[in-house]
Design an enzyme around this catalytic site. Structure first.
Site, PDB file in Angstrom:
ATOM      1  N   LYS A 125       1.078  -1.134  -0.212  1.00  0.00           N
ATOM      2  CA  LYS A 125       0.022  -0.109   0.082  1.00  0.00           C
ATOM      3  C   LYS A 125       1.015   1.156   0.337  1.00  0.00           C
ATOM      4  CE  LYS A 125      -4.471   1.021   0.131  1.00  0.00           C
ATOM      5  NZ  LYS A 125      -5.593   0.346  -0.422  1.00  0.00           N
ATOM      6  N   ASP A 165      -6.906   4.338  -4.640  1.00  0.00           N
ATOM      7  CA  ASP A 165      -7.511   4.222  -3.655  1.00  0.00           C
ATOM      8  C   ASP A 165      -8.048   5.635  -3.131  1.00  0.00           C
ATOM      9  OD1 ASP A 165      -7.764   2.462  -0.771  1.00  0.00           O
ATOM     10  OD2 ASP A 165      -7.253   4.312  -0.211  1.00  0.00           O
TER      11      ASP A 165
HETATM   12  P1  NDP Z   1     -12.896   7.871  -2.982  1.00  0.00           P
HETATM   13  O1  NDP Z   1     -11.662   8.769  -2.735  1.00  0.00           O
HETATM   14  O2  NDP Z   1     -13.264   7.401  -4.417  1.00  0.00           O
HETATM   15  O3  NDP Z   1     -14.078   8.159  -2.071  1.00  0.00           O
HETATM   16  C1  NDP Z   1     -13.754   8.073  -0.618  1.00  0.00           C
HETATM   17  C2  NDP Z   1     -15.055   8.579  -0.038  1.00  0.00           C
HETATM   18  O4  NDP Z   1     -14.991   8.416   1.273  1.00  0.00           O
HETATM   19  C3  NDP Z   1     -15.532  10.010  -0.196  1.00  0.00           C
HETATM   20  O5  NDP Z   1     -16.869  10.157  -0.469  1.00  0.00           O
HETATM   21  C4  NDP Z   1     -14.880  10.808   0.844  1.00  0.00           C
HETATM   22  O6  NDP Z   1     -15.330  11.911   0.996  1.00  0.00           O
HETATM   23  C5  NDP Z   1     -15.146   9.836   2.019  1.00  0.00           C
HETATM   24  N1  NDP Z   1     -14.100   9.905   2.986  1.00  0.00           N
HETATM   25  C6  NDP Z   1     -12.909  10.030   2.987  1.00  0.00           C
HETATM   26  N2  NDP Z   1     -12.093  10.172   3.910  1.00  0.00           N
HETATM   27  C7  NDP Z   1     -13.153  10.385   4.962  1.00  0.00           C
HETATM   28  C8  NDP Z   1     -13.118  10.702   6.228  1.00  0.00           C
HETATM   29  N3  NDP Z   1     -12.138  10.963   6.907  1.00  0.00           N
HETATM   30  N4  NDP Z   1     -14.203  11.008   6.765  1.00  0.00           N
HETATM   31  C9  NDP Z   1     -15.655  10.870   6.281  1.00  0.00           C
HETATM   32  N5  NDP Z   1     -15.624  10.619   4.865  1.00  0.00           N
HETATM   33  C10 NDP Z   1     -14.549  10.361   4.268  1.00  0.00           C
HETATM   34  O7  NDP Z   1     -12.388   6.390  -2.245  1.00  0.00           O
HETATM   35  P2  NDP Z   1     -12.640   4.776  -2.575  1.00  0.00           P
HETATM   36  O8  NDP Z   1     -14.290   4.709  -2.772  1.00  0.00           O
HETATM   37  O9  NDP Z   1     -11.956   4.311  -3.657  1.00  0.00           O
HETATM   38  O10 NDP Z   1     -12.350   4.090  -1.008  1.00  0.00           O
HETATM   39  C11 NDP Z   1     -13.320   4.199  -0.105  1.00  0.00           C
HETATM   40  C12 NDP Z   1     -12.750   3.030   0.827  1.00  0.00           C
HETATM   41  O11 NDP Z   1     -12.846   1.816   0.159  1.00  0.00           O
HETATM   42  C13 NDP Z   1     -11.486   3.309   1.483  1.00  0.00           C
HETATM   43  O12 NDP Z   1     -11.364   2.594   2.785  1.00  0.00           O
HETATM   44  C14 NDP Z   1     -10.668   2.359   0.650  1.00  0.00           C
HETATM   45  O13 NDP Z   1      -9.380   1.875   1.292  1.00  0.00           O
HETATM   46  C15 NDP Z   1     -11.642   1.197   0.322  1.00  0.00           C
HETATM   47  N6  NDP Z   1     -11.159   0.554  -0.870  1.00  0.00           N
HETATM   48  C16 NDP Z   1     -11.200   0.927  -2.126  1.00  0.00           C
HETATM   49  C17 NDP Z   1     -11.028   0.211  -3.168  1.00  0.00           C
HETATM   50  C18 NDP Z   1     -11.030   0.589  -4.416  1.00  0.00           C
HETATM   51  O14 NDP Z   1     -11.201  -0.143  -5.462  1.00  0.00           O
HETATM   52  N7  NDP Z   1     -11.101   1.992  -4.734  1.00  0.00           N
HETATM   53  C19 NDP Z   1     -10.568  -1.244  -2.900  1.00  0.00           C
HETATM   54  C20 NDP Z   1     -10.883  -1.847  -1.586  1.00  0.00           C
HETATM   55  C21 NDP Z   1     -11.216  -0.842  -0.648  1.00  0.00           C
HETATM   56  P3  NDP Z   1     -14.735  13.339   0.978  1.00  0.00           P
HETATM   57  O15 NDP Z   1     -14.714  13.537  -0.567  1.00  0.00           O
HETATM   58  O16 NDP Z   1     -15.355  14.280   1.550  1.00  0.00           O
HETATM   59  O17 NDP Z   1     -13.075  13.204   1.347  1.00  0.00           O
END
Ligand code: NDP
Length: 445
Positions: A125, A165
């Site tokens: 990561k 991510d």
């Molecule tokens: P994105 O950046 O596309 O979206 C993240 C979302 O989560 C946004 O809506 C963001 O809001 C919100 N968010 C992020 N940080 C915070 C926080 N501290 N408090 C509240 N809301 C928050 O990321 P992904 O959708 O790709 O990833 C989401 C999760 O899924 C993560 O945990 C990631 O590790 C996990 N994941 C992702 C994979 C992938 O293929 N993308 C694979 C497996 C797991 P804002 O815009 O306001 O920050």
């Protein structure tokens, strides 16, 4: 329990100030230590001690320039946790909260998750404390190019293949791929999540969200339930949330919430395909805030809160780590929720998980449920190596099979002496065995 405590005190001493890493290791240790107790081959070779020590950690300076000519300096990381069963594989996160603790926890989880997919993928990561919010496309490109100008010496399609991510989507992957290609003068599958026109796999954007819902279908089926007509609460509004939502709609569920770091929207009528198209435009192109959804469709926006206070049958936390706390777990149960599956990595705190497991809530951890993303990344690597591209239907079929296999593995190792099924135990032990056996076979390296 005594052995977990002494194992953890060593971990805490060796890795001070890394609470997220401690949390992730503790959860695995609680499942794996009792399992290996009577298996000297794992104890004597100190497999879990070795697994909790990254093979390599790279930390580097990332200088870049803003549009107004200011110099900025961020910190870049790559944690190469385990190459026991394949090249290091795991996403890059760009978020101001990124530090060594977060990335070690994510790389550790990733090792188990990748093992569960049965594909040849090690665990890694990386990322940076860079905040992409409010930056112009040119600033994002400046940053991505500078980040890759150091990272490129440490990665390769045969030894470490990063993906996206939080904060790293198609735009960022494109800029980083371009810079890698320029520096190395080679066109290889060194990153996954690429655009389809230059080597990306179909279904990769959808894979984590779709895979999550495929896993939920198996959880429900085991209890003779279906998703049709169920009310679903989703947090986040990024990649994982959007495609989990899309698959839920397709299967007849009613999704009533989405969120971002400023709060959540509650749409009692359900978020339909047209509204989802709006969310995708808002989040992926305009890079706006979820509050705009409430203004546009005339529903509630609850500032500064997470969606876990609404009535729902199924909760899918898809935003970030530790976003669902003990009191949220109690509230969800009180409001009728019977199934919780993690789209994000480690979104539920240990206290929340304990509440779910003690109340017979169907709960499954991210390392099992969100493995669809990395699984299709693995399929992207295969397609790149073969220099061909599989159809949507082919990739989707393989994704469904992988999620079904992961569910089967959880069941194989998840039953407890009292007959209850713990997906946490099943995922941890199922993920552990393959990595551990490969490490033993490869000697003390
Ligand atoms: P994105 O950046 O596309 O979206 C993240 C979302 O989560 C946004 O809506 C963001 O809001 C919100 N968010 C992020 N940080 C915070 C926080 N501290 N408090 C509240 N809301 C928050 O990321 P992904 O959708 O790709 O990833 C989401 C999760 O899924 C993560 O945990 C990631 O590790 C996990 N994941 C992702 C994979 C992938 O293929 N993308 C694979 C497996 C797991 P804002 O815009 O306001 O920050």
């Amino acid at each position: 329990m005594k052995s977990v405590n002494s194992f953890m005190s060593r971990i805490i001493k060796r890795n001070p100030g890394e609470p997220e890493f401690h949390q992730a290791v503790q959860e695995v240790a609680e499942s794996v230590l009792p399992y290996i107790e009577d298996k000297p081959v794992y104890v004597k070779t100190k497999i879990l001690e070795r697994m909790t020590e990254p093979e390599r950690v790279i930390i580097f300076r990332v200088p870049w320039m803003t549009d107004s000519g200011e110099v900025e300096v961020n910190r870049g990381f790559r944690v190469q946790m385990s190459s026991a069963i394949g090249p290091y594989k795991g996403g890059l996160r760009f978020h101001p909260s990124v530090n060594l603790s977060t990335l070690k926890f994510l790389a550790f989880e990733q090792t188990f998750k990748n093992s569960l997919t049965q594909l040849p993928l090690g665990g890694g990561k990386g990322g940076s404390d860079f905040d992409p919010k409010g930056k112009s496309d040119r600033e994002i490109m400046n940053f991505c190019q500078s980040f890759m100008t150091e990272l490129f010496r440490h990665i390769h399609s045969d030894n470490d293949v990063p993906a996206g991510d939080i904060g790293v989507g198609a735009r960022e992957i494109g800029f980083m791929f371009g810079q890698y290609k320029r520096l190395k003068n080679e066109f290889t599958g060194v990153l996954t999540g690429k655009g389809h026109s230059y080597g990306g796999s179909l279904i990769r954007p959808e894979a984590t969200g779709y895979g999550l819902v495929y896993f939920v279908l198996h959880m429900l089926k085991l209890h003779q339930r279906s998703i049709d007509g169920k009310i679903v609460a989703i947090s986040g509004s990024g990649n994982v949330a959007q495609y989990a939502l899309e698959k839920c709609i397709e299967l007849g569920a009613k999704v009533v919430t989405l969120s971002d770091s400023s709060g959540y929207i509650y749409d009692q009528n359900g978020i339909d395909a047209d509204k989802l198209a709006y969310v995708m435009r808002l989040k992926n192109e305009e890079r706006g805030r979820i509050k705009a959804y409430a203004e546009r469709f005339g529903c509630a926006f609850v500032a500064g809160k997470t969606p876990w206070e609404v009535n729902c049958d199924i909760a899918l936390p898809c935003a970030t780590q530790n976003e669902l706390l003990e009191e949220d777990a109690k509230m969800l149960i009180k409001n009728g929720c019977f199934c919780v599956a993690e789209g994000a990595n480690m979104p539920c705190t240990p206290e929340a998980i304990e509440i779910f497991e003690n109340n017979d809530i169907l709960y499954a951890p991210g390392k099992a449920t969100n493995a669809g993303g990395v699984a299709v990344s693995g399929l992207e690597m295969s397609q790149n190596a073969l220099r061909l591209s599989w159809s949507r239907a082919e990739v989707d079929q393989k994704l469904q099979e992988i999620m079904e296999n992961i569910h089967r593995t959880c069941i194989q190792y998840g039953y407890q002496p009292d007959g209850r099924l713990s997906y946490v135990q099943g995922a941890n032990i199922g993920g552990f065995i393959r990595v551990a056996d490969a490490m033993i076979a490869q000697g003390l390296v």
